[in-house]
Design an enzyme around this catalytic site. Structure first.
Site, PDB file in Angstrom:
ATOM      1  N   GLU A 279       0.836  -1.199   0.000  1.00 10.09           N
ATOM      2  CA  GLU A 279       0.000   0.000   0.000  1.00 10.09           C
ATOM      3  C   GLU A 279       0.869   1.247   0.000  1.00 10.09           C
ATOM      4  OE1 GLU A 279      -3.241  -0.134  -1.119  1.00 10.09           O
ATOM      5  OE2 GLU A 279      -3.460  -1.555   0.519  1.00 10.09           O
ATOM      6  N   HIS A 280       0.508   2.204  -0.833  1.00  8.49           N
ATOM      7  CA  HIS A 280       1.234   3.471  -0.976  1.00  8.49           C
ATOM      8  C   HIS A 280       2.662   3.245  -1.468  1.00  8.49           C
ATOM      9  CE1 HIS A 280      -1.798   6.226   0.645  1.00  8.49           C
ATOM     10  NE2 HIS A 280      -2.121   5.243   1.458  1.00  8.49           N
ATOM     11  N   THR A 281       2.871   2.165  -2.173  1.00  5.49           N
ATOM     12  CA  THR A 281       4.167   1.908  -2.806  1.00  5.49           C
ATOM     13  C   THR A 281       4.137   2.226  -4.288  1.00  5.49           C
ATOM     14  OG1 THR A 281       3.475  -0.396  -3.057  1.00  5.49           O
ATOM     15  CG2 THR A 281       4.938   0.105  -1.202  1.00  5.49           C
TER      16      THR A 281
ATOM     17  N   GLY B 229     -12.722   2.220  -0.885  1.00  2.31           N
ATOM     18  CA  GLY B 229     -11.322   1.886  -1.128  1.00  2.31           C
ATOM     19  C   GLY B 229     -11.136   0.652  -1.986  1.00  2.31           C
TER      20      GLY B 229
ATOM     21  N   ASP C 207      -4.426   0.605  -9.234  1.00  2.00           N
ATOM     22  CA  ASP C 207      -5.865   0.321  -9.295  1.00  2.00           C
ATOM     23  C   ASP C 207      -6.297  -0.052 -10.704  1.00  2.00           C
ATOM     24  OD1 ASP C 207      -5.785   1.027  -6.668  1.00  2.00           O
ATOM     25  OD2 ASP C 207      -6.930   2.883  -6.891  1.00  2.00           O
TER      26      ASP C 207
END
Length: 385
Positions: A32-34, A123, A171
């Site tokens: 996540e957030h990478t 999300g 995504d």
């Protein structure tokens, strides 16, 4: 589902449909957030998503309708008027795709009926699902001859430049490139990807929605990205790397002393070690070791909570409660955070007990109920009819 979609299209537009398309949602299992830090992500497509039913018009009108936002009624505009309009709400996502893909051959309007069974704002990438299904449709109808990865890139560009959310490519990539019963290890720096078997045996993926209202564009998402860029610029004075995702653990530990701001140390530490977890996760699944995989999920959540500060009381409560239940292998937030959902691996015959216990305790602590979705790992965007 096909019959229901056909019937609803006829009710709304008083006409018969021509084609139906589908794009799934996605959950990110690790990483996540990478994605915007040039690292790896490890998502999978799921079997809920966005359906698009269309019919070409004889004029240049675009008529957007969503069964999920029925109070907004039909949003009508012209092919020559595709600028962002805040009043158009959800329809800005498909509008942006039309604007990005529009060429001299696109001289016909459309009636467009959208139906999604992804919880909005949770999300699971309902917005990216809308983008990808729209791009897929235009590519098919006008024979634009883009491959799916090209469409994925166009959808990310739409999100960045038209919607104004500085997201990475994960995504859209997971939604476009999903594969039944497989997760995707994607290097967001090079777009190199590998599939990993996601065989859960007697376990299921359970998505739990905090039901906290959030807006990604309004959140601190862009702030986190800026913090990572600041940390990277300092690191680059000492090590020749292009992204935080290029760093090994050893390199980061050797250079972090030069980052004088502890906040930037924490943000970059998460990006580096979360990236490493994605590789360990793929290896664990290839060995069929769900216990190791579950531990990596748990570690990921701790890092997102303590170093990246994107969880909050709702997500932390759900994960804490999940890990107290029998039959749970791992649990973590998924998505950008600041609300949204958790993803847990739960033994199938204990899911009912899991839901009852977590719902009861969460409601007592937070004041409102969560929502649960049992999802399967599914295929990517495709034409249905």
């Amino acid at each position: 589902m096909m019959d229901q979609l056909e019937s609803r299209f006829k009710e709304v537009f008083n006409n018969l449909y021509e084609h139906i398309y589908f794009a799934p949602g996605r959950v990110n299992l690790i990483g996540e957030h990478t994605d915007y830090n040039g690292g790896n992500v490890f998502p999978c497509a799921i079997d809920i998503g966005t359906y698009l039913v269309i019919r070409k018009r004889k004029d240049r009108k675009l008529c957007f309708y969503s069964d999920n936002f029925s109070k907004l009624n039909i949003i009508e505009l012209n092919l020559d008027d595709l600028e962002y309009n805040e009043d158009h709400n959800w329809a800005n996502y498909p509008k942006g795709i039309f604007k990005m893909l529009k060429n001299q051959d696109m001289n016909t309007g459309f009636d467009l009926f959208y139906y999604g069974n992804i919880p909005n704002g949770a999300g699971l990438s309902s917005s990216a699902s809308i983008e990808v299904v729209t791009a897929l449709m235009l590519n098919d109808v006008f024979e634009l001859k883009y491959d799916i990865i090209d469409l994925v890139k166009i959808c990310q560009k739409t999100e960045n430049e038209y919607i104004g959310v500085n997201c990475g490519i994960m995504d859209q990539f997971a939604i476009g490139m999903g594969k039944d019963d497989h997760a995707i290890l994607l290097d967001t720096n090079t777009l190199k990807y590998d599939y990993a078997p996601l065989k859960l045996g007697k376990h299921k993926l359970v998505v739990t929605n905090t039901n906290k209202k959030r807006g990604l564009a309004d959140s601190k998402y862009n702030e986190r990205r800026e913090e990572c860029e600041q940390a990277l610029s300092i690191i680059q004075e000492y090590i020749d790397v292009n992204t935080l995702g290029d760093l090994t653990a050893e390199q980061f530990e050797s250079v972090k002393c030069h980052i004088n701001d502890n906040l930037l140390v924490k943000r970059s530490r998460h990006a580096v070690y979360e990236n490493i977890r994605t590789k360990k996760a793929k290896a664990a699944l290839e060995l069929g070791d769900l216990d190791v995989f579950g531990n990596l999920m748990n570690e990921s959540h701790v890092s997102l909570r303590d170093d990246y500060d994107v969880t909050g009381v709702e997500l932390d409560t759900l994960v804490k409660l999940a890990l107290q239940q029998d039959g749970v292998i791992g649990s973590r937030m998924t998505g950008a955070g600041f609300g949204g959902c958790t993803i847990s691996i739960v033994k199938e015959d204990l899911i009912d007990t899991f839901r009852q216990n977590v719902e009861k305790k969460y409601t007592e602590i937070i004041g409102y109920e969560p929502t649960f979705y049992i999802v399967n790992v599914g295929a990517g965007a495709r034409k249905l009819k």
